[in-house]
Design an enzyme around this catalytic site. Structure first.
Site, PDB file in Angstrom:
ATOM      1  N   LYS A 127       0.825  -1.222   0.000  1.00 56.73           N
ATOM      2  CA  LYS A 127       0.000   0.000   0.000  1.00 56.73           C
ATOM      3  C   LYS A 127       0.857   1.268   0.000  1.00 56.73           C
ATOM      4  O   LYS A 127       0.799   2.099   0.913  1.00 56.73           O
ATOM      5  CB  LYS A 127      -0.974   0.026   1.178  1.00 56.73           C
ATOM      6  CG  LYS A 127      -2.012  -1.083   1.114  1.00 56.73           C
ATOM      7  CD  LYS A 127      -3.106  -0.908   2.136  1.00 56.73           C
ATOM      8  CE  LYS A 127      -4.127  -2.019   2.085  1.00 56.73           C
ATOM      9  NZ  LYS A 127      -3.651  -3.317   2.594  1.00 56.73           N
TER      10      LYS A 127
HETATM   11  O1  S5P Z   1      -9.752  -2.673   1.693  1.00 56.98           O
HETATM   12  C1  S5P Z   1      -8.961  -3.562   1.984  1.00 56.98           C
HETATM   13  C2  S5P Z   1      -7.766  -3.728   1.282  1.00 56.98           C
HETATM   14  C3  S5P Z   1      -6.917  -4.773   1.620  1.00 56.98           C
HETATM   15  S1  S5P Z   1      -5.569  -5.068   0.646  1.00 56.98           S
HETATM   16  N1  S5P Z   1      -9.234  -4.406   2.985  1.00 56.98           N
HETATM   17  C4  S5P Z   1      -8.403  -5.430   3.347  1.00 56.98           C
HETATM   18  O2  S5P Z   1      -8.742  -6.181   4.253  1.00 56.98           O
HETATM   19  N2  S5P Z   1      -7.198  -5.592   2.686  1.00 56.98           N
HETATM   20  C5  S5P Z   1      -6.212  -6.641   3.109  1.00 56.98           C
HETATM   21  O3  S5P Z   1      -6.804  -7.924   2.913  1.00 56.98           O
HETATM   22  C6  S5P Z   1      -5.825  -6.565   4.579  1.00 56.98           C
HETATM   23  O4  S5P Z   1      -4.654  -5.803   4.745  1.00 56.98           O
HETATM   24  C7  S5P Z   1      -5.590  -8.024   4.923  1.00 56.98           C
HETATM   25  O5  S5P Z   1      -4.257  -8.391   4.621  1.00 56.98           O
HETATM   26  C8  S5P Z   1      -6.505  -8.792   4.005  1.00 56.98           C
HETATM   27  C9  S5P Z   1      -7.807  -9.231   4.645  1.00 56.98           C
HETATM   28  O6  S5P Z   1      -7.605 -10.077   5.720  1.00 56.98           O
HETATM   29  P1  S5P Z   1      -8.792 -10.849   6.482  1.00 56.98           P
HETATM   30  O7  S5P Z   1      -8.086 -11.597   7.563  1.00 56.98           O
HETATM   31  O8  S5P Z   1      -9.729  -9.845   7.034  1.00 56.98           O
HETATM   32  O9  S5P Z   1      -9.431 -11.767   5.459  1.00 56.98           O
END
Ligand code: S5P
Length: 461
Positions: A288
């Site tokens: 990011k």
């Molecule tokens: O808007 C976003 C963008 C990203 S890249 N929301 C997110 O959650 N992410 C990333 O996706 C976040 O940094 C994490 O690594 C992943 C989601 O993780 P989870 O454990 O919630 O599925």
């Protein structure tokens, strides 16, 4: 005043100009229309309001609005002439007070007629309608003073709206030409230019070879029958590779946050590359980047992690402007990015206008932008979001789980099916997989559920 006189008058006050003009998108246009100053010419303002009244007199609606700023004074005059209530939507988000988005009185399900000065592509009209619909207002008809678009009417029709105009670009050009205000050559140049804007986005003309990473990802999706990206956000290398061993066969990309690792050392990258080769996935560091070009250039290539050496793509926040892409990618080959055009976290500050700017920048930088990270509250919302993408750019979606829900820190989840039905090309899953007892088994379920939905969607196209 007749329409013909009105057009000639517009040229006289400098609201229509011919020459060379750089548009917001960076494209050079042979003409320029700007009706903002018309408010200072009372006779013209009065006339344009009369044209509009005549055009809309037989339509059914409860309230009138004008899109700020240019069309708002025009709409207020029309509303007054027709004895209809005026409302308008704030252009800026309000950070204090009542936070009301719409000014004026209206009832739920009131039908609103929307007035604007121009239509170029239709995109911003659709955004306005969607924003008003969120507030409980029904939008069906748009009336513009000048339709300067090549296919705005069609675009709006596809989105479920009607477009009416007082005059078209063709009519305007004919009048100016007949009056010797422009030459035949100038007229043809404008027509050609308007048509060329259309061709740019023709999906049958997408050339994927311009971005090898996009091509590689699309091939991997087909080959592995998978749309799954694992977000492996764990702190120890042991655990990282233990999970990757199990999940590797199921994924097309591995998304890392390398700075989460507590025991990062020089062995990590070579090992990661081995895994990528063995299981055939793309390495994707979710860094990011968000700073000025010069700083991100160093953050990307230097420091402990030297991300550009091993990560085939990275995430980028476009908040610092287009220069960030130059800083990141100039002089590098075979690297690409995904731009955060929306986020999954509750209360994030990204709005429609910001997303649209991300699309515009990506459209111009396809060589180094493969697509967007995005999210939505349901299938319809994601569909509308994806419909605005420049063709050929992909949507990767985080905030996905087997069930809808949220976490304690604002993360919002939709289901695998919703994400894919809405238009996600890949889903990004973190805790839904690595936080489970048997990550390999769960990853398989995610992959299968996503793939089933993806096949269904692609068959329908
Ligand atoms: O808007 C976003 C963008 C990203 S890249 N929301 C997110 O959650 N992410 C990333 O996706 C976040 O940094 C994490 O690594 C992943 C989601 O993780 P989870 O454990 O919630 O599925």
């Amino acid at each position: 005043m007749t329409k013909k006189q009105f057009i000639l008058e517009l040229e006289k006050i400098g609201a229509i100009k011919f020459g060379k003009f750089t548009l917001k998108s960076g494209i050079i246009s042979p003409f320029y229309i700007d009706l903002r100053d018309m408010i200072s010419y009372p006779e013209m303002l009065d006339n344009v309001a009369d044209f509009l009244v005549r055009r809309i007199k037989k339509m059914e609606f409860d309230v009138i609005t004008g899109i700020p700023y240019t069309a708002l004074p025009i709409a207020s005059l029309v509303a007054s002439k027709m004895k209809k209530p005026l409302i308008y939507m704030r252009k800026e988000e309000k950070a204090y007070g009542t936070g009301k988005k719409i000014i004026g009185k209206f009832k739920e399900k009131d039908k609103c007629l929307v007035i604007d000065d121009l239509i170029t592509t239709g995109e911003s009209k659709i955004e306005t309608a969607e924003a008003m619909e969120k507030e409980g207002i029904v939008v069906q008809d748009f009336v513009v003073v000048i339709d300067r678009s090549a296919n705005g009417k069609e675009q709006l029709k596809n989105a479920g709206y009607n477009l009416h105009s007082i005059m078209t670009l063709d009519k305007m050009l004919d009048t100016l030409y007949d009056n010797y205000s422009i030459t035949r050559c100038q007229k043809d140049e404008v027509i050609e230019f308007t048509k060329s804007l259309l061709k740019k986005d023709d999906p049958s003309k997408i050339d994927y070879s311009i971005n090898p990473l996009t091509k590689k990802l699309l091939n991997l999706i087909k080959k592995k029958k998978s749309n799954l990206i694992l977000s492996l956000d764990v702190e120890k290398q042991d655990e990282f590779f233990k999970i990757l061993d199990k999940v590797g066969p199921e994924i097309v990309m591995l998304k890392t946050h390398v700075d989460i690792l507590e025991d990062y050392d020089e062995k990590f990258v070579p090992r990661l590359k081995e895994y990528a080769k063995k299981f055939d996935f793309i390495i994707f560091e979710d860094r990011k980047f968000a700073d000025i070009g010069n700083t991100v250039r160093m953050q990307y290539r230097s420091g402990i992690y030297k991300i550009s050496d091993w990560s085939e793509c990275v995430t980028v926040h476009m908040v610092a402007g287009e220069g960030i892409l130059k800083g990141l990618f100039d002089g590098l080959e075979g690297r690409s990015s995904f731009v955060l055009a929306r986020m999954s976290s509750k209360g994030n500050l990204i709005n429609e206008a910001y997303s649209r700017k991300c699309f515009d920048i990506a459209r111009k930088n396809r060589k180094v932008v493969s697509g967007f990270i995005g999210h939505g509250k349901d299938v319809e919302d994601i569909r509308k979001f994806k419909a605005k993408f420049p063709p050929g750019l992909l949507l990767l979606m985080p905030g996905v789980k087997l069930e809808k829900g949220s976490d304690a820190m604002g993360q919002q989840y939709i289901t695998v099916e919703e994400a894919i039905q809405g238009g996600a090309d890949c889903i990004i899953v973190g805790r839904g997989i690595y936080g489970q007892k048997d990550p390999g088994e769960v990853a398989k379920i995610y992959r299968e559920r996503a793939w089933k939905e993806y096949e269904k969607r692609e068959r329908k196209r």
